[in-house]
Design a protein around this motif. Structure first.
Motif, short mmCIF file in Angstrom:
data_model
loop_
_atom_site.label_atom_id
_atom_site.label_comp_id
_atom_site.label_asym_id
_atom_site.label_seq_id
_atom_site.Cartn_x
_atom_site.Cartn_y
_atom_site.Cartn_z
N ASP A 131 0.81 -1.22 0.00
CA ASP A 131 0.00 0.00 0.00
C ASP A 131 0.85 1.28 0.00
O ASP A 131 0.33 2.38 0.15
CB ASP A 131 -0.99 -0.01 1.18
CG ASP A 131 -2.08 -1.06 0.99
OD1 ASP A 131 -2.12 -1.66 -0.10
OD2 ASP A 131 -2.87 -1.30 1.91
N ARG A 132 2.15 1.10 -0.14
CA ARG A 132 3.09 2.21 -0.41
C ARG A 132 3.01 3.38 0.56
O ARG A 132 2.87 4.53 0.16
CB ARG A 132 2.89 2.72 -1.84
CG ARG A 132 3.08 1.62 -2.83
CD ARG A 132 2.83 2.04 -4.24
NE ARG A 132 3.32 0.98 -5.11
CZ ARG A 132 4.12 1.18 -6.16
NH1 ARG A 132 4.52 2.37 -6.47
NH2 ARG A 132 4.52 0.16 -6.89
N PHE A 133 3.08 3.06 1.83
CA PHE A 133 3.12 4.15 2.82
C PHE A 133 4.51 4.76 2.87
O PHE A 133 5.49 4.03 2.87
CB PHE A 133 2.75 3.61 4.21
CG PHE A 133 1.27 3.40 4.37
CD1 PHE A 133 0.44 4.44 4.76
CD2 PHE A 133 0.70 2.16 4.12
CE1 PHE A 133 -0.92 4.25 4.89
CE2 PHE A 133 -0.66 1.97 4.25
CZ PHE A 133 -1.48 3.01 4.64
N PRO A 134 4.61 6.11 2.91
CA PRO A 134 5.93 6.74 2.95
C PRO A 134 6.61 6.58 4.30
O PRO A 134 7.83 6.62 4.38
CB PRO A 134 5.64 8.22 2.67
CG PRO A 134 4.19 8.41 2.98
CD PRO A 134 3.51 7.09 2.80
N SER A 135 5.84 6.35 5.37
CA SER A 135 6.48 6.24 6.68
C SER A 135 5.65 5.36 7.60
O SER A 135 4.44 5.16 7.38
CB SER A 135 6.61 7.63 7.33
OG SER A 135 5.32 8.09 7.69
N PHE A 136 6.30 4.85 8.63
CA PHE A 136 5.61 4.04 9.62
C PHE A 136 4.51 4.85 10.31
O PHE A 136 3.40 4.37 10.54
CB PHE A 136 6.61 3.52 10.67
CG PHE A 136 5.93 2.88 11.86
CD1 PHE A 136 5.27 1.67 11.73
CD2 PHE A 136 5.94 3.52 13.09
CE1 PHE A 136 4.62 1.10 12.81
CE2 PHE A 136 5.29 2.94 14.19
CZ PHE A 136 4.63 1.73 14.04
N ALA A 137 4.81 6.12 10.63
CA ALA A 137 3.84 6.97 11.34
C ALA A 137 2.53 7.08 10.56
O ALA A 137 1.44 7.02 11.14
CB ALA A 137 4.43 8.36 11.57
N GLU A 138 2.64 7.24 9.22
CA GLU A 138 1.41 7.36 8.41
C GLU A 138 0.65 6.05 8.34
O GLU A 138 -0.58 6.03 8.36
CB GLU A 138 1.77 7.87 7.01
CG GLU A 138 2.23 9.32 7.06
CD GLU A 138 2.50 9.90 5.70
OE1 GLU A 138 1.58 9.85 4.85
OE2 GLU A 138 3.61 10.40 5.49
N PHE A 139 1.38 4.96 8.27
CA PHE A 139 0.76 3.61 8.28
C PHE A 139 -0.01 3.43 9.59
O PHE A 139 -1.17 3.04 9.61
CB PHE A 139 1.89 2.58 8.14
CG PHE A 139 1.43 1.15 8.00
CD1 PHE A 139 0.40 0.80 7.13
CD2 PHE A 139 2.08 0.14 8.71
CE1 PHE A 139 0.01 -0.53 6.99
CE2 PHE A 139 1.70 -1.18 8.57
CZ PHE A 139 0.67 -1.53 7.71
N ARG A 140 0.66 3.77 10.69
CA ARG A 140 0.05 3.59 12.00
C ARG A 140 -1.19 4.48 12.17
O ARG A 140 -2.24 4.04 12.66
CB ARG A 140 1.08 3.91 13.09
CG ARG A 140 0.58 3.61 14.49
CD ARG A 140 1.60 3.95 15.55
NE ARG A 140 1.10 3.64 16.87
CZ ARG A 140 1.67 4.03 17.99
NH1 ARG A 140 2.79 4.72 17.95
NH2 ARG A 140 1.14 3.70 19.15
N TYR A 141 -1.07 5.72 11.71
CA TYR A 141 -2.19 6.67 11.82
C TYR A 141 -3.41 6.15 11.04
O TYR A 141 -4.54 6.21 11.51
CB TYR A 141 -1.78 8.05 11.30
CG TYR A 141 -2.92 9.04 11.35
CD1 TYR A 141 -3.34 9.60 12.55
CD2 TYR A 141 -3.61 9.39 10.18
CE1 TYR A 141 -4.42 10.48 12.60
CE2 TYR A 141 -4.68 10.27 10.22
CZ TYR A 141 -5.08 10.81 11.43
OH TYR A 141 -6.15 11.67 11.48
N ARG A 142 -3.13 5.62 9.86
CA ARG A 142 -4.23 5.12 9.01
C ARG A 142 -4.95 3.96 9.70
O ARG A 142 -6.19 3.87 9.69
CB ARG A 142 -3.63 4.67 7.67
CG ARG A 142 -4.63 4.12 6.67
CD ARG A 142 -5.41 5.22 5.98
NE ARG A 142 -6.48 4.69 5.16
CZ ARG A 142 -6.34 4.27 3.90
NH1 ARG A 142 -5.16 4.35 3.30
NH2 ARG A 142 -7.37 3.82 3.23
#
Length: 274
Positions: A44-55
């Protein structure tokens, strides 16, 4: 762009999902979880762990995608045909002696193996007095199972498995084909109750003569395996049967003394009388 999520970050995500959505994967085998989490992160091509976690935390629909990625099971009809012929020869004649037959198929995924067993019951003339409770943590796979609709492209392989498992009919008599898909006969589906059940957190809900749980325990650590095996023990009638996947065993578990393995080479055990 970050390419890999480390163990500490995986644990953070698992705690988030357990706290917010009630799906507890913290005792799943770490290597397999890490592989699946990283697969989703990259796919799903997340730029960072933080954005993945937030989603995951802020979007319940995406959180379900995360749950599905972790719990995805590979399944097929009459998987390991010899296992099914052992059920047919050694377990069904015992089940036939009961006035009502209750079976629990735990971790049933999309239901191919549940329909396989319903076909065995039908051929042993036991389906009319049976109910199969098919459960999984993942509600979207249950929905697929409930519909009883599978790709026609798989049927050749399934038919071979069925014949190898000692099938008595023409396999195609069990479904109606329609373009790319087949739908299994309603009389099979009528005897199957699909419902969500979480092996990690939910308790026993009936007494069964047979519990089938194949290739689920391999994803759990030792203490969770033991917990689930005790749940199965408590959910079986005396002399009930427990059937596991080909790489799973009761040896060296805390319930090993409470069961004896059947004489064949398949992973089927019988609960002791006391």
């Amino acid at each position: 762009m970050k390419h890999h999520i480390d163990e500490k970050e995986v644990n953070l995500l698992l705690n988030d999902v357990a706290g917010k959505y009630g799906y507890d994967f913290t005792e799943y085998a770490p290597a397999s979880i890490s592989r699946r989490v990283n697969h989703l992160f990259q796919a799903d091509r997340f730029p960072s762990f933080a954005e993945f976690r937030y989603r995951i935390v802020s979007d319940p629909e995406y959180a379900m995608r995360f749950v599905e990625e972790i719990t995805v099971n590979v399944t097929e009809m009459f998987r390991d045909p010899h296992f099914y012929s052992a059920l047919r020869q050694e377990v069904l004649p015992v089940l036939a002696t009961y006035p009502h037959i209750r079976i629990w198929h735990a971790g049933c995924s999309t239901g191919e193996e549940v329909y396989s067993f319903a076909i065995l019951l039908k051929e042993a003339n036991l389906l009319h007095k049976s109910v199969i409770y098919a459960t999984d943590i993942n509600t979207s796979v249950l929905e697929k199972g409930r519909k009883g609709i599978f790709p026609i492209s798989q049927m050749q392989q399934y038919s071979r498995n069925y014949m190898e498992a000692g099938g008595l009919q023409d396999f195609s008599s069990y479904y109606t084909a329609n373009y790319d898909y087949v739908k299994f006969r309603e009389e099979l589906a009528e005897k199957i109750v699909f419902s969500p059940h979480n092996l990690v957190t939910d308790g026993s809900f009936n007494e069964f003569q047979l519990i089938i749980c194949r290739n689920v325990l391999i994803y759990f650590n030792r203490s969770l395996q033991d917990k689930v095996l005790h749940l199965f023990y408590d959910s079986l009638e005396p002399l009930g049967f427990l059937a596991l996947g080909s790489k799973e065993s009761l040896n060296f578990t805390s319930v090993a003394q409470k069961f004896r393995q059947l004489g064949n080479r398949e992973k089927i055990w019988r609960k002791n009388h006391l």
